[in-house]
Design a protein around this motif. Structure first.
Motif, PDB file in Angstrom:
ATOM      1  N   ASN A  70     -51.858  67.083  98.724  1.00  0.00           N
ATOM      2  CA  ASN A  70     -50.814  66.877  97.715  1.00  0.00           C
ATOM      3  C   ASN A  70     -50.201  65.496  97.864  1.00  0.00           C
ATOM      4  O   ASN A  70     -50.502  64.762  98.806  1.00  0.00           O
ATOM      5  N   ILE A  71     -49.317  65.155  96.955  1.00  0.00           N
ATOM      6  CA  ILE A  71     -48.731  63.819  96.908  1.00  0.00           C
ATOM      7  C   ILE A  71     -47.905  63.518  98.146  1.00  0.00           C
ATOM      8  O   ILE A  71     -47.761  62.352  98.544  1.00  0.00           O
ATOM      9  N   HIS A  72     -47.351  64.542  98.778  1.00  0.00           N
ATOM     10  CA  HIS A  72     -46.556  64.338  99.995  1.00  0.00           C
ATOM     11  C   HIS A  72     -47.385  63.622 101.060  1.00  0.00           C
ATOM     12  O   HIS A  72     -46.925  62.656 101.680  1.00  0.00           O
ATOM     13  N   TYR A  73     -48.606  64.058 101.280  1.00  0.00           N
ATOM     14  CA  TYR A  73     -49.462  63.438 102.286  1.00  0.00           C
ATOM     15  C   TYR A  73     -50.025  62.110 101.795  1.00  0.00           C
ATOM     16  O   TYR A  73     -50.231  61.181 102.576  1.00  0.00           O
ATOM     17  N   LEU A  74     -50.261  62.008 100.505  1.00  0.00           N
ATOM     18  CA  LEU A  74     -50.833  60.779  99.958  1.00  0.00           C
ATOM     19  C   LEU A  74     -49.876  59.600 100.104  1.00  0.00           C
ATOM     20  O   LEU A  74     -50.308  58.446 100.190  1.00  0.00           O
ATOM     21  N   ARG A  75     -48.589  59.860 100.172  1.00  0.00           N
ATOM     22  CA  ARG A  75     -47.595  58.787 100.330  1.00  0.00           C
ATOM     23  C   ARG A  75     -47.753  58.039 101.650  1.00  0.00           C
ATOM     24  O   ARG A  75     -47.240  56.931 101.809  1.00  0.00           O
TER      25      ARG A  75
END
Length: 243
Positions: A70-75
């Protein structure tokens, strides 16, 4: 006890992964493990995942697999790496995506701990960030031998009661004896994007009976992978880094 082949960081480099698996077969390894980052940076994520499963390689989760969740890890990724993961997701079928994001964070096999980053089970921590406090790292897990990846570099650490602080040592080509009475942490380098000054793909063989680790360096067609990186819409910097 079996002879183990241990690799890390194929990074969707099918040319490198294919040659490494061919070399492993020639060395007569009984079991093969991948410490994560099967994807990211490279141009053939689906093909590499297919090959790992076909070859029955036990595969762990790396930070690039985690980045798909998800975007949380992609940050946590810089912009080119994040863009590469977005492009990677477009190239993966659904079954492969779910396989990647369900990989275990760590495992213990034949008395050896295996993890992508830093033991006991960190996917994202680089082992070099702990070089001045390796005694604390060794205290976090019980196994005598541990294998890690993530840094794309080669190194090893030893630790033993009564022998002073943990030591950092080079992991040299060929066979290295694991000294008795000590614990050992080995960074196995990278298959798909080495950063140790030698552009050949790397992996290690671990003879659990003889207590040795053998570093293998495998040439592959870098030009083909570099050309595909550009052709499939990935940053040219990822191709330049292979050389």
């Amino acid at each position: 006890m079996p002879r183990l082949a241990i690799m890390s960081d194929p990074h969707a480099n099918l040319e490198a992964l294919t040659q490494v698996l061919h070399d492993i077969a020639g060395q007569g390894a009984d079991e093969t493990y991948c410490l994560g980052d099967a994807i990211g940076y490279g141009p053939q994520p689906q093909e590499c995942c297919d090959l790992l499963r076909e070859a029955q390689v036990t595969t762990l989760m790396g930070n690039h697999e985690q980045g798909l969740i998800n975007i949380h890890y992609l940050r946590d990724f810089n912009q080119p790496a994040a863009d590469a993961l977005r492009r990677t997701r477009e190239m993966l079928d659904e079954a492969t995506y779910h396989w990647l994001v369900s990989r275990p964070k760590a495992l213990v096999a034949h008395g050896c701990r295996m993890v992508h980053g830093t033991p006991p089970d960190s996917i994202t921590e680089y082992i070099w960030k702990h070089e001045t406090a390796m005694d604390a790292v060794f205290s976090r897990y019980p196994e005598a031998v541990c294998f890690v990846g993530h840094t794309h570099d080669l190194m090893r650490f030893t630790h033993g009661v009564g022998v002073g602080a943990s030591r950092k040592l080079p992991l040299l080509p060929g066979e290295t004896a694991l000294e008795p009475g000590l614990r050992h942490l080995i960074n196995v380098g990278a298959v798909g994007q080495p950063r140790d000054g030698d552009n050949r793909a790397k992996y290690v063989l671990h003879d659990t009976d003889a207590r040795t680790v053998t570093l293998r360096r495998v040439p592959y067609d870098i030009a083909r992978t570099a050309a595909l990186i550009a052709a499939r819409g990935f940053s040219k910097a990822f191709a330049d880094r292979l050389w």
